[in-house]
Design a protein around this motif. Sequence first.
Motif, short mmCIF file in Angstrom:
data_model
loop_
_atom_site.label_atom_id
_atom_site.label_comp_id
_atom_site.label_asym_id
_atom_site.label_seq_id
_atom_site.Cartn_x
_atom_site.Cartn_y
_atom_site.Cartn_z
N VAL A 207 18.18 -46.12 4.75
CA VAL A 207 18.02 -47.30 5.62
C VAL A 207 19.15 -48.30 5.39
N PHE A 208 19.48 -48.57 4.13
CA PHE A 208 20.55 -49.54 3.87
C PHE A 208 21.91 -49.01 4.32
N SER A 209 22.13 -47.72 4.19
CA SER A 209 23.37 -47.13 4.68
C SER A 209 23.43 -47.21 6.21
N PHE A 210 22.30 -46.96 6.85
CA PHE A 210 22.23 -47.05 8.31
C PHE A 210 22.52 -48.47 8.79
N LEU A 211 21.94 -49.45 8.11
CA LEU A 211 22.13 -50.84 8.53
C LEU A 211 23.57 -51.30 8.34
N SER A 212 24.21 -50.89 7.26
CA SER A 212 25.61 -51.29 7.04
C SER A 212 26.52 -50.76 8.13
N SER A 213 26.19 -49.61 8.69
CA SER A 213 26.98 -49.05 9.79
C SER A 213 26.60 -49.68 11.13
N TRP A 214 25.32 -49.87 11.35
CA TRP A 214 24.83 -50.37 12.63
C TRP A 214 25.32 -51.80 12.90
N ASN A 215 25.38 -52.63 11.88
CA ASN A 215 25.70 -54.04 12.06
C ASN A 215 27.20 -54.33 12.06
N ASP A 216 28.03 -53.34 11.78
CA ASP A 216 29.46 -53.61 11.67
C ASP A 216 30.09 -53.89 13.04
N VAL A 217 30.97 -54.87 13.06
CA VAL A 217 31.73 -55.20 14.27
C VAL A 217 33.23 -55.09 14.01
N VAL A 218 33.67 -55.54 12.84
CA VAL A 218 35.11 -55.64 12.55
C VAL A 218 35.77 -54.26 12.58
N PHE A 219 35.26 -53.31 11.80
CA PHE A 219 35.88 -52.00 11.71
C PHE A 219 35.73 -51.23 13.02
N ALA A 220 34.56 -51.35 13.64
CA ALA A 220 34.35 -50.64 14.91
C ALA A 220 35.25 -51.18 16.00
N SER A 221 35.58 -52.48 15.96
CA SER A 221 36.47 -53.05 16.98
C SER A 221 37.87 -52.50 16.88
N VAL A 222 38.33 -52.24 15.65
CA VAL A 222 39.70 -51.77 15.44
C VAL A 222 39.81 -50.26 15.56
N LEU A 223 38.80 -49.54 15.09
CA LEU A 223 38.90 -48.08 14.98
C LEU A 223 38.26 -47.34 16.15
N SER A 224 37.82 -48.05 17.17
CA SER A 224 37.19 -47.39 18.31
C SER A 224 38.00 -47.62 19.57
N ARG A 225 37.70 -46.82 20.58
CA ARG A 225 38.25 -47.01 21.92
C ARG A 225 37.06 -47.22 22.86
N PRO A 226 37.30 -47.55 24.13
CA PRO A 226 36.17 -47.86 25.03
C PRO A 226 35.07 -46.80 25.05
N SER A 227 35.42 -45.53 24.95
CA SER A 227 34.40 -44.48 25.02
C SER A 227 33.62 -44.31 23.72
N THR A 228 34.12 -44.86 22.61
CA THR A 228 33.44 -44.72 21.31
C THR A 228 32.97 -46.05 20.75
N ARG A 229 32.97 -47.09 21.56
CA ARG A 229 32.49 -48.39 21.09
C ARG A 229 31.01 -48.34 20.73
N THR A 230 30.67 -49.02 19.65
CA THR A 230 29.27 -49.09 19.24
C THR A 230 28.57 -50.23 19.98
N ALA A 231 27.24 -50.32 19.81
CA ALA A 231 26.48 -51.36 20.49
C ALA A 231 26.92 -52.75 20.04
N ALA A 232 27.23 -52.91 18.75
CA ALA A 232 27.66 -54.22 18.25
C ALA A 232 28.97 -54.65 18.91
N VAL A 233 29.90 -53.71 19.09
CA VAL A 233 31.16 -54.03 19.74
C VAL A 233 30.95 -54.33 21.22
N GLN A 234 30.09 -53.56 21.88
CA GLN A 234 29.81 -53.81 23.29
C GLN A 234 29.22 -55.20 23.49
#
Length: 286
Positions: A207-234
Amino acid sequence: MKRDPHAILPPAVRVGATVLITAFAAVPVLFLLLMSVTPDHEVAGGTLWPTRFAFENYLLMWETVELTTGLANSLVISLLAAVIATVFAVGTAYCLTRFVFVGRRAYLASLVTLQSVPHVMLLLPLFMVFASAGAYLGLSVVGTRTAMVITYLTFALPLATWVMVTYLDKIPRTLEEAGLIDGLSRFGTLVRIVLPLAWPGMVVALVFSFLSSWNDVVFASVLSRPSTRTAAVQLHVFAQSVEGGALPLYGQLMGASVVSAVPVIVLYLVFQRHLVSGLTSGGVKS
């Protein structure tokens, strides 16, 4: 004589503290739910209670923001990172708690040290590593789900390993010795004896590992593209885009935030009992 911990504070103080803490936790959530069904012009005007409930916000938001893609990406990336981190953490913690070898204490100390390093400091090194892999090995890493899973493992693995070390350390070795006497191998004792007993601790790590990934915005903003954006980035992109409009779509933004929080709430409800037992058992030495 053992003193009752409930008798330390007067009843009035305990009730007041409970109400205050509950209010701090509940008021922002209630405000989010209320604003999600408030018309946009009333939110912009500072209205605290809507004249009507705009439930259509929950329908319109799916056309305004790519929330479906974001939720799918978040679920895939967060679950993969959490499961991989938990599996590796169990194996690593078993070795650390059952065997004595050179560097064991140094490795345990490094787990705590890694947690004290600000995660933002790792953003540029990770990006350069992924970019170098694309330049020298011909692998397209930046912008993929794989890059984000690897990135989140760098944060989830130390935490999950420490949780499992704390939990496995209190499981009696005599149970494993009995299994070895009965003919089980080391791997057999891990699978048949240790893992069933360590299930609550594994749930905590997962659960704690899942939450650390789910809530991230900074790394997902840099390492993703429009088709791989997470919900936090969207949600972040949506919030920035509506700020410049004539009428900010606050109702849809709040509704999207509520929907994005549902998987985490469901996760807590499903594993609530295991979370409580895992956290309390892992923190008590027998």
